[in-house]
Design a protein around this motif. Sequence first.
Motif, PDB file in Angstrom:
ATOM      1  N   LEU A  16      98.257  31.323 -89.749  1.00  0.00           N
ATOM      2  CA  LEU A  16      99.361  31.146 -88.813  1.00  0.00           C
ATOM      3  C   LEU A  16      99.908  29.728 -88.921  1.00  0.00           C
ATOM      4  N   LYS A  17     101.232  29.582 -88.798  1.00  0.00           N
ATOM      5  CA  LYS A  17     101.831  28.249 -88.750  1.00  0.00           C
ATOM      6  C   LYS A  17     102.114  27.901 -87.292  1.00  0.00           C
ATOM      7  N   VAL A  18     102.014  26.628 -86.968  1.00  0.00           N
ATOM      8  CA  VAL A  18     102.275  26.165 -85.607  1.00  0.00           C
ATOM      9  C   VAL A  18     103.620  26.686 -85.086  1.00  0.00           C
ATOM     10  N   CYS A  29      95.522  23.605 -80.640  1.00  0.00           N
ATOM     11  CA  CYS A  29      95.671  23.552 -82.105  1.00  0.00           C
ATOM     12  C   CYS A  29      96.952  22.796 -82.445  1.00  0.00           C
ATOM     13  N   GLU A  30      97.992  23.077 -81.662  1.00  0.00           N
ATOM     14  CA  GLU A  30      99.273  22.412 -81.882  1.00  0.00           C
ATOM     15  C   GLU A  30      99.127  20.898 -81.669  1.00  0.00           C
ATOM     16  N   LEU A  90      93.637  20.696 -90.225  1.00  0.00           N
ATOM     17  CA  LEU A  90      93.610  22.163 -90.158  1.00  0.00           C
ATOM     18  C   LEU A  90      92.891  22.569 -88.881  1.00  0.00           C
ATOM     19  N   ALA A  91      93.339  23.665 -88.277  1.00  0.00           N
ATOM     20  CA  ALA A  91      92.647  24.167 -87.082  1.00  0.00           C
ATOM     21  C   ALA A  91      92.240  25.600 -87.345  1.00  0.00           C
ATOM     22  N   THR A  98      97.861  26.040 -89.383  1.00  0.00           N
ATOM     23  CA  THR A  98      98.282  24.798 -90.059  1.00  0.00           C
ATOM     24  C   THR A  98      99.682  24.384 -89.571  1.00  0.00           C
ATOM     25  N   ALA A  99     100.009  23.129 -89.837  1.00  0.00           N
ATOM     26  CA  ALA A  99     101.290  22.576 -89.356  1.00  0.00           C
ATOM     27  C   ALA A  99     102.465  23.225 -90.071  1.00  0.00           C
TER      28      ALA A  99
END
Length: 274
Positions: A212-214, A237-238, A247-248, A273-274
């Motif tokens: 997933l992306k932020v 996470c954000e 990385l989260a 990830t961002a």
Amino acid sequence: MTKKHLLLFKYGGNAMTNQPLKKQVLKNICGLKEKGYQVVIVHGGGPFIQQTLEEVHIDSEFIDGQRKTTPEAMEYVEMALKGKVNGSLISIINAIGNKAVGLSGKDGQIVTAKKRLHQQMKNGKTEMVDLGQVGDVASVDVTLIELLLENDFIPVITCIASDKHGNDYNINGDLFAGHIAGALSAEQYIILTDVDGLMLDKDNPASMIPKLKVAEINHLKEIKCIQGGMIPKMDSCEIALEKGAKLARIINGTVPEQISALFENQQSGTIITA
Ligand code: ADP
Ligand code: MG
């Protein structure tokens, strides 16, 4: 000195269901330290706070999922988190053969808190509600954590902090952990909870989202995929990624093998990830 790869684990109270499981989880985390990673543990303990407050007959009122906390209740929150939960994690890690140091955000002013200003929707209007000693992270100072890591200790930090006047606050464990993971530029911010990861449909384990992306988080909130205890996790996470973590990920803390498997190139949980 070269900085070793740093892993920050957020250990949720709902994954600390029994003593043998807790030992296994901590053994696997300590195993990563043996492999050369620097390890920091941040923990909450909702069920233990609940139990302690019930024992002293303090009723809890929840507003939008947050426990309204009087100064008196706050003393018991600290007893539960810093006394009971933190103390027990330290005993276990020490018995494994590592050196753990039990802290809250108050120690070394790792975290400075501010009172949370909460708005509630009532009859279509927003109203301010006083949640008492419920706080947010105002600032982070990782000096003490780095000092401990350089000397091979495992910092184990619970989510309580004071404001600049010395008032104590209970901070959501996920948000607390995310801020510290970011400030430490952790290579990985790893959330151990009681589900395998983020599910598209919360009640269908087969719907787990592997990556997933932020930028996708907002949409998943809008469609009510992210609910309840998962909201602060995704927010954290954000925060962690925005402030410097690389990385989260969210994995199941009730399946200890998932922890060591992470570093044996096996895919588990949800990666953000961002
Ligand atoms: P912790 O003690 O680890 O913070 P929480 O109960 O606060 O645990 O948060 C984890 C819970 O979040 C899960 O048990 C699940 O009920 C809930 N949840 C809400 N939305 C989702 C989702 N989309 N996918 C997975 N779990 C979700
Ligand atoms: Mg939670």
